[in-house]
Design an enzyme around this catalytic site. Structure first.
Site, PDB file in Angstrom:
ATOM      1  N   GLU A  93      -6.201 -30.220  19.827  1.00 30.29           N
ATOM      2  CA  GLU A  93      -5.240 -30.351  18.995  1.00 30.29           C
ATOM      3  C   GLU A  93      -3.906 -30.797  19.888  1.00 30.29           C
ATOM      4  OE1 GLU A  93      -4.558 -26.817  16.304  1.00 30.29           O
ATOM      5  OE2 GLU A  93      -6.575 -27.277  15.329  1.00 30.29           O
ATOM      6  N   GLU A 152     -13.941 -27.630  15.512  1.00 28.26           N
ATOM      7  CA  GLU A 152     -13.440 -26.392  14.986  1.00 28.26           C
ATOM      8  C   GLU A 152     -13.401 -26.103  13.588  1.00 28.26           C
ATOM      9  OE1 GLU A 152     -10.043 -25.350  17.739  1.00 28.26           O
ATOM     10  OE2 GLU A 152      -9.321 -23.891  15.992  1.00 28.26           O
TER      11      GLU A 152
HETATM   12  C1  GAL Z   1      -6.515 -24.260  15.643  1.00 26.32           C
HETATM   13  C2  GAL Z   1      -6.400 -23.941  16.669  1.00 26.32           C
HETATM   14  C3  GAL Z   1      -6.716 -22.560  17.395  1.00 26.32           C
HETATM   15  C4  GAL Z   1      -6.407 -21.430  16.470  1.00 26.32           C
HETATM   16  C5  GAL Z   1      -6.915 -21.815  15.110  1.00 26.32           C
HETATM   17  C6  GAL Z   1      -6.632 -20.659  13.992  1.00 26.32           C
HETATM   18  O1  GAL Z   1      -5.909 -25.023  14.783  1.00 26.32           O
HETATM   19  O2  GAL Z   1      -7.076 -24.854  17.583  1.00 26.32           O
HETATM   20  O3  GAL Z   1      -6.319 -22.442  18.793  1.00 26.32           O
HETATM   21  O4  GAL Z   1      -4.944 -21.511  16.539  1.00 26.32           O
HETATM   22  O5  GAL Z   1      -6.276 -23.046  14.723  1.00 26.32           O
HETATM   23  O6  GAL Z   1      -7.020 -21.130  13.022  1.00 26.32           O
END
Ligand code: GAL
Length: 814
Positions: free
Chosen positions: A431, A507
């Protein structure tokens, strides 16, 4: 024994990290004991003249911040978290775990006496948090800024021939430098490697398997040399299998060697590495000069073929499969960031038992131990590098280092880890705000090209959250593997517009829950907060940007071009207590499939029901002990690998439920939403695809807590002073039912050949300290960590609690 002989015999007993015993020409000493530590600055602490006898004695790996009290004020950040779509800054507590990782720490160690005459001495750090400045005998040897990377220094010129050689390391962590608990200190192993001055470069072996089919494999071994003056060398390369059997050997004469020797060795019928069968090989290289052994080095590797393309998606050894992955932060809960192999092994094994076949080391460079274990256990890995490039997410994050260090960091990451068969992809970022900048595409290309240069065998990804921007500015198109973080609504768009022809869920989910907590009514919600700082385990709550497990599965099942997912996260971690980052006390995450102690939440069984193709899954939630709720509606869910089940409350059928492909929430779960609570027994009977009764499961209402039940993950420990047993403690009633509200204060005593190490109950709102031998159970459970000492014998753990029978469990160290 003479002193020299003692040293020699010690060296001979030392194992290299690859577990391969090396001959005398190369040996590694693990620098674990004898370190002195001082928290805070001491000018000139690198000098041999400083008296450190009053400094704390510590063993490395060490985390200096994990034993201090949680404090709301530590690293309090008033910030609008852009990634979470926030526009107005608010106070964020607990974001980095509320533990005192900030500041300066000094470590000193008198190096073991070794004969360095005609030797080269290299110090290899697997990681130090952070900004390490390394000194020998008061002289600066070098520095490494990034806390997650491995690095090494040649310390030969700094050593005194005779006796006392002092290693000093200064570390410094800045506040506002992280989005999670980074840990503090020399939290990963340090090794002193002794070799001949000329021979194989540190991390100089690169083993590739350009052909890895069922019938034969070609093994390419490329070894970088240094300091070799005689250009005519004889090189023996030996490949052994897991049992130590030699499967191939080649003796080569090399004329005019410059800096590289390269060999190709073919073997027939290779045992290929996969999560299902993680077969490993070892490549050993011996270099002879005029008949004298100059150097010998070895590395473990695996034979496997990874392809990712539009035709087959993700393919391992020629077979398409969808990645069943979890993201893992680097901390080990109650141990902080201090690495421990037994704890890592347990964490990975729990993930494997759920059916996961991959991990993403989010968002940092992995430790060699973790990669060794992934090789052995059979877990594929996305090894990630950075959470930031040049643009900041937190003021003092990697953005400060990017210009000077990004390339050096990638080079070390790849050279250190490139022989691990488990690593199937590199990730250069998570991100990163550059997704939105005009030159974003160029920056991806720069970093991705470095990866390709260092390792032409693996593809590269980035976890993207600004998908629209990244499509527009070329960022996403340049990537080998476009990774989407959440944004399930943009998968189609991304697939349609991007050239690659597949999408990775780099993710996914970020569903939140607290183990054993159920909130009524059970309804889906975003950013739901309750007065007690907990989230509901009906697995229906997520964040404004995130989603439920089924949203990812629907895409994976309905779109052939989705190549799998990495769930945020496998375990809870210290810091980032979303949705409670403005609530105190709360200091660890709610995203985990397991809690901070590694105890499975209900979600574990939801993932298992889909991912575990070997064992069946049949799990009921919630518990059935709801005093005062008689007559209320309490929904019952069943997470199961079976397609259909019938629920009974006290023998009365509540009807059958069948997974319904047309209903988002009933496609993967079996739900009875209108169950009326009466104390007693709930039972599910599961039916297989042929409609036959396959299995059943029962949950009873618990009565008064009377008993403590203990179960250790292992009862035989290595008597090495490092091994750990994780003992799950449950408070039960007389019939053996878990008492799910029994948050009673428990005390722990360990006798014999072990010590009490830590305890954790998985409650994100608890301020109790992990290293004190007392803690309240959380929803009837917690986990005690018992560590062996360096002697064999029995280890007894006793657990006591008010009005509970004391329980004990015997383990054995040998
Ligand atoms: C994502 C991020 C992670 C964590 C996660 C929580 O956007 O990459 O590090 O913060 O959100 O939902």
């Amino acid at each position: 024994m003479l002193r020299g002989e003692k040293i020699l015999s010690f060296l001979l007993t030392v194992l290299l990290s690859s577990s391969v015993l090396q001959a005398q020409v190369r040996s590694a000493i693990s620098l674990e004991k004898g370190w002195r530590f001082h928290k805070g600055e001491i000018p000139g602490a690198e000098s041999n003249a400083i008296d450190d006898t009053n400094w704390e004695q510590v063993v490395v790996p060490h985390d200096w911040a994990i034993k201090d009290p949680f404090d709301k004020e530590i690293d309090k950040q008033v910030i609008a978290i852009e990634q979470n779509g926030e526009k107005i800054p608010t106070e964020k507590t607990g974001r980095t775990g509320s533990l005192p990782y900030i500041g300066v720490g000094w470590y000193r160690l008198v190096l073991p006496e070794v004969d360095v005459n005609n030797k080269k001495a290299t110090l290899v750090f697997d990681g130090a948090m952070s900004d390490a400045h390394v000194y020998i005998n008061g002289r600066k040897v070098g520095s490494w800024a990034y806390g997650y990377n491995s690095f090494h220094f040649d310390i030969t010129p700094y050593l005194q021939d005779q006796g006392h050689n002092l290693l000093a390391v200064r570390l410094e962590n800045k506040g506002l430098s992280s989005r999670w608990y980074p840990g503090a200190g020399i939290y990963r192993p340090v090794n002193l490697v002794l070799s001949n001055p000329s021979g194989v470069r540190t991390w100089g072996m690169f083993v590739k398997t350009p052909i890895a089919n069922e019938d034969y494999a070609r093994i390419n071994i490329r070894t970088e040399l240094e300091g070799v003056r005689n250009k005519n060398l004889k090189v023996i390369t030996t490949i052994t299998d897991q049992s130590g059997r030699i499967v191939a050997q080649r003796k080569g004469e090399f004329d005019n060697v410059q800096e590289i020797v390269e060999e190709n060795i073919d073997i027939t019928k290779p045992k290929r590495w996969s999560p299902e069968d993680p077969s490993l090989y070892c490549a050993k290289i011996e270099i002879y000069e005029n008949g004298r052994l100059l150097d010998m080095d070895s590395t473990r590797f695996g034979i496997r073929d990874v392809q990712i393309n539009a035709q087959g998606g993700f393919m391992l050894n020629g077979k398409s499969r969808k990645l069943k992955g979890v993201c893992l932060h680097h901390d080990l809960g109650p141990l902080g960031a201090a690495l421990n192999k037994a704890a890592l092994r347990r964490q990975l094994q729990i993930m494997k038992d759920m059916g996961a076949d991959a991990i993403r080391t989010a968002h940092n460079m992995p430790s060699p131990w973790q990669m060794d274990l992934c090789d052995e256990l059979g877990l594929m890995v996305i090894a990630e590098s950075f959470d930031e490039w040049k643009y900041a997410k937190v003021k003092n994050g990697y953005n400060r280092l990017y210009d000077e260090w990004a390339e050096k960091d990638l080079v070390n990451l790849i050279r250190r880890h490139r022989n691990h068969p488990s690593i199937v992809m590199w990730s250069i970022g998570n991100e990163v705000p550059e997704q939105r900048s005009a030159n974003g595409g160029r920056m991806v290309k720069l970093l991705q090209d470095i990866c390709h240069r260092e390792d032409p065998t693996r593809l590269v990804t980035v976890g993207m959250d600004r998908v629209d921007n990244a499509i527009t500015n070329g960022f996403a198109a340049v990537l080998d593997v476009p990774g989407l973080n959440y944004r399930t609504h943009l998968y189609e768009t991304a697939y349609g517009k991007l050239p690659q022809g597949f999408i990775l869920g780099s993710e996914t989910a970020s569903t939140v829950s607290s183990r054993g907590i159920y909130k009524f009514p059970a309804i889906e919600g975003k950013e739901v907060k309750y007065d007690d700082g907990q989230s509901s385990s009906y697995d229906l709550e997520s964040c404004s940007w995130s989603n439920l497990p089924e949203d990812d599965w629907i895409l994976q099942d309905d779109k052939s071009w989705v190549i799998g997912e990495f769930v945020w996260t496998g375990f809870d971690y210290l810091g980032e207590p979303t949705p409670y980052d403005g609530y105190w006390p709360s200091r660890s995450s709610y995203f985990g499939i397991c809690d901070l102690a590694g105890l499975p939440k209900d979600r574990y069984y939801l993932y298992k029901s889909r991912w575990d193709t070997v064992e069946s899954t049949l799990h009921i939630l919630p518990h059935w002990t709801w005093d005062g709720k008689e007559g209320d509606t309490i929904p019952v869910y069943c997470y199961s690998s079976y397609p259909e089940a019938e629920l009974f409350v006290n023998g009365v059928s509540q009807g059958k439920r069948k997974k319904d492909p047309l209903s988002r929430l009933d496609r993967y779960r079996l739900r009875w939403n209108e169950v009326v609570y009466q104390p007693g027994t709930i039972k599910v009977i599961a039916y297989d695809a042929a409609g036959e009764i396959a299995e059943s499961k029962t949950v009873h209402t618990a009565s008064k807590p009377t008993t403590i039940y203990l179960k250790a993950d292992k009862t035989i420990l290595d008597a090495d002073g490092k091994d750990l047993a994780f003992v799950t403690v449950e408070i039960r009633d007389e019939e053996g039912n878990l008492c799910p509200h029994a948050d009673l204060p428990l005390r722990f005593e360990v006798e014999g050949a072990g010590i009490f190490k830590a305890v954790c109950n998985g409650d994100a709102t608890s301020l109790e300290m992990f290293h004190e031998p007392k803690m309240n159970a959380f929803n009837g459970k917690l986990v005690v960590l018992v560590q062996s000492v360096e002697k064999s014998g029995t280890i007894d753990l006793k657990v006591k609690g008010p009005e509970l029978n004391t329980a004990s469990i015997r383990m054995m160290a040998q």
